[in-house]
Design a protein around this motif. Structure first.
Motif, PDB file in Angstrom:
ATOM      1  N   ALA A  44       0.828  -1.206   0.000  1.00 15.40           N
ATOM      2  CA  ALA A  44       0.000   0.000   0.000  1.00 15.40           C
ATOM      3  C   ALA A  44       0.862   1.256   0.000  1.00 15.40           C
ATOM      4  CB  ALA A  44      -0.929  -0.009   1.212  1.00 15.40           C
ATOM      5  N   GLN A  45       1.980   1.223   0.707  1.00 11.79           N
ATOM      6  CA  GLN A  45       2.869   2.375   0.737  1.00 11.79           C
ATOM      7  C   GLN A  45       3.618   2.546  -0.582  1.00 11.79           C
ATOM      8  OE1 GLN A  45       5.038   1.243   4.250  1.00 11.79           O
ATOM      9  NE2 GLN A  45       3.821   2.583   5.559  1.00 11.79           N
ATOM     10  N   ILE A  49       4.203   5.959  -3.631  1.00 10.87           N
ATOM     11  CA  ILE A  49       5.544   6.566  -3.653  1.00 10.87           C
ATOM     12  C   ILE A  49       5.649   7.694  -4.676  1.00 10.87           C
ATOM     13  CG2 ILE A  49       7.931   6.151  -4.360  1.00 10.87           C
ATOM     14  CD1 ILE A  49       7.859   3.562  -2.853  1.00 10.87           C
ATOM     15  N   ASP A  50       5.170   7.464  -5.863  1.00  5.76           N
ATOM     16  CA  ASP A  50       5.399   8.441  -6.942  1.00  5.76           C
ATOM     17  C   ASP A  50       4.188   9.310  -7.246  1.00  5.76           C
ATOM     18  OD1 ASP A  50       3.888   6.417  -7.957  1.00  5.76           O
ATOM     19  OD2 ASP A  50       4.963   6.282  -9.858  1.00  5.76           O
ATOM     20  N   ARG A  51       3.237   9.349  -6.330  1.00  3.69           N
ATOM     21  CA  ARG A  51       2.063  10.202  -6.540  1.00  3.69           C
ATOM     22  C   ARG A  51       1.513  10.660  -5.200  1.00  3.69           C
ATOM     23  NH1 ARG A  51      -2.582   5.762  -8.115  1.00  3.69           N
ATOM     24  NH2 ARG A  51      -2.632   4.793  -6.073  1.00  3.69           N
ATOM     25  N   THR A  52       0.657  11.640  -5.254  1.00  6.34           N
ATOM     26  CA  THR A  52      -0.025  12.107  -4.047  1.00  6.34           C
ATOM     27  C   THR A  52      -1.103  11.090  -3.685  1.00  6.34           C
ATOM     28  OG1 THR A  52       0.339  14.379  -4.739  1.00  6.34           O
ATOM     29  CG2 THR A  52      -1.345  14.007  -3.046  1.00  6.34           C
ATOM     30  N   PRO A  53      -1.109  10.618  -2.438  1.00  2.58           N
ATOM     31  CA  PRO A  53      -2.103   9.607  -2.060  1.00  2.58           C
ATOM     32  C   PRO A  53      -3.531  10.148  -2.150  1.00  2.58           C
ATOM     33  CG  PRO A  53      -0.391   9.810  -0.386  1.00  2.58           C
ATOM     34  CD  PRO A  53      -0.183  10.907  -1.367  1.00  2.58           C
ATOM     35  N   THR A  54      -4.403   9.353  -2.711  1.00  4.93           N
ATOM     36  CA  THR A  54      -5.815   9.698  -2.755  1.00  4.93           C
ATOM     37  C   THR A  54      -6.464   9.270  -1.439  1.00  4.93           C
ATOM     38  OG1 THR A  54      -6.458   7.570  -3.678  1.00  4.93           O
ATOM     39  CG2 THR A  54      -5.863   9.308  -5.250  1.00  4.93           C
ATOM     40  N   GLU A  55      -7.724   9.615  -1.284  1.00  5.46           N
ATOM     41  CA  GLU A  55      -8.438   9.203  -0.075  1.00  5.46           C
ATOM     42  C   GLU A  55      -8.483   7.682   0.026  1.00  5.46           C
ATOM     43  OE1 GLU A  55     -12.866   9.579   1.896  1.00  5.46           O
ATOM     44  OE2 GLU A  55     -12.220  11.074   0.436  1.00  5.46           O
ATOM     45  N   ARG A  60      -6.548   2.640   2.521  1.00  8.49           N
ATOM     46  CA  ARG A  60      -5.863   1.360   2.334  1.00  8.49           C
ATOM     47  C   ARG A  60      -4.666   1.252   3.281  1.00  8.49           C
ATOM     48  NH1 ARG A  60      -4.797   1.436  -3.120  1.00  8.49           N
ATOM     49  NH2 ARG A  60      -6.798   0.469  -3.513  1.00  8.49           N
ATOM     50  N   ILE A  61      -3.908   2.328   3.415  1.00  8.13           N
ATOM     51  CA  ILE A  61      -2.749   2.324   4.304  1.00  8.13           C
ATOM     52  C   ILE A  61      -3.191   2.218   5.769  1.00  8.13           C
ATOM     53  CG2 ILE A  61      -0.851   3.753   5.169  1.00  8.13           C
ATOM     54  CD1 ILE A  61      -0.491   4.754   2.263  1.00  8.13           C
TER      55      ILE A  61
END
Length: 87
Positions: A44-45, A49-55, A60-61
């Protein structure tokens, strides 16, 4: 005259001694739920890595972190392999 020993001979000379014991394999089996939960968290992490995390990524994290904590708790309490015990 000195004997010349190859690295392969040195490594394989003790191959029978290097194998894990049954107790070590049982310990690994008991810890597999923790390992799997940590792998899910890492997956999940890695996704973010290469993008802004969405909601959805953040949820998921968070769920993966909760699974890791629960797996660690169960492992420490010895719940993993038992059936019908109090948690």
């Amino acid at each position: 005259m000195n004997q010349i020993l190859t690295v392969a001979d040195a490594v394989t000379a003790f191959a029978d001694w290097i194998e894990p014991t049954d107790a070590e394999l049982d310990a690994i089996d008991a810890e597999m739920p923790v390992i799997r939960a940590e792998m899910e968290l890492l997956d999940a992490q890695i996704i973010t890595i290469d993008r802004t995390p969405t909601e959805l990524d953040e949820r998921r994290i968070r769920r993966a972190r909760r699974r890791v904590l629960a797996a660690h708790r169960d492992h420490v309490n010895g719940v993993g392999g038992q059936t019908g015990g109090a948690a």
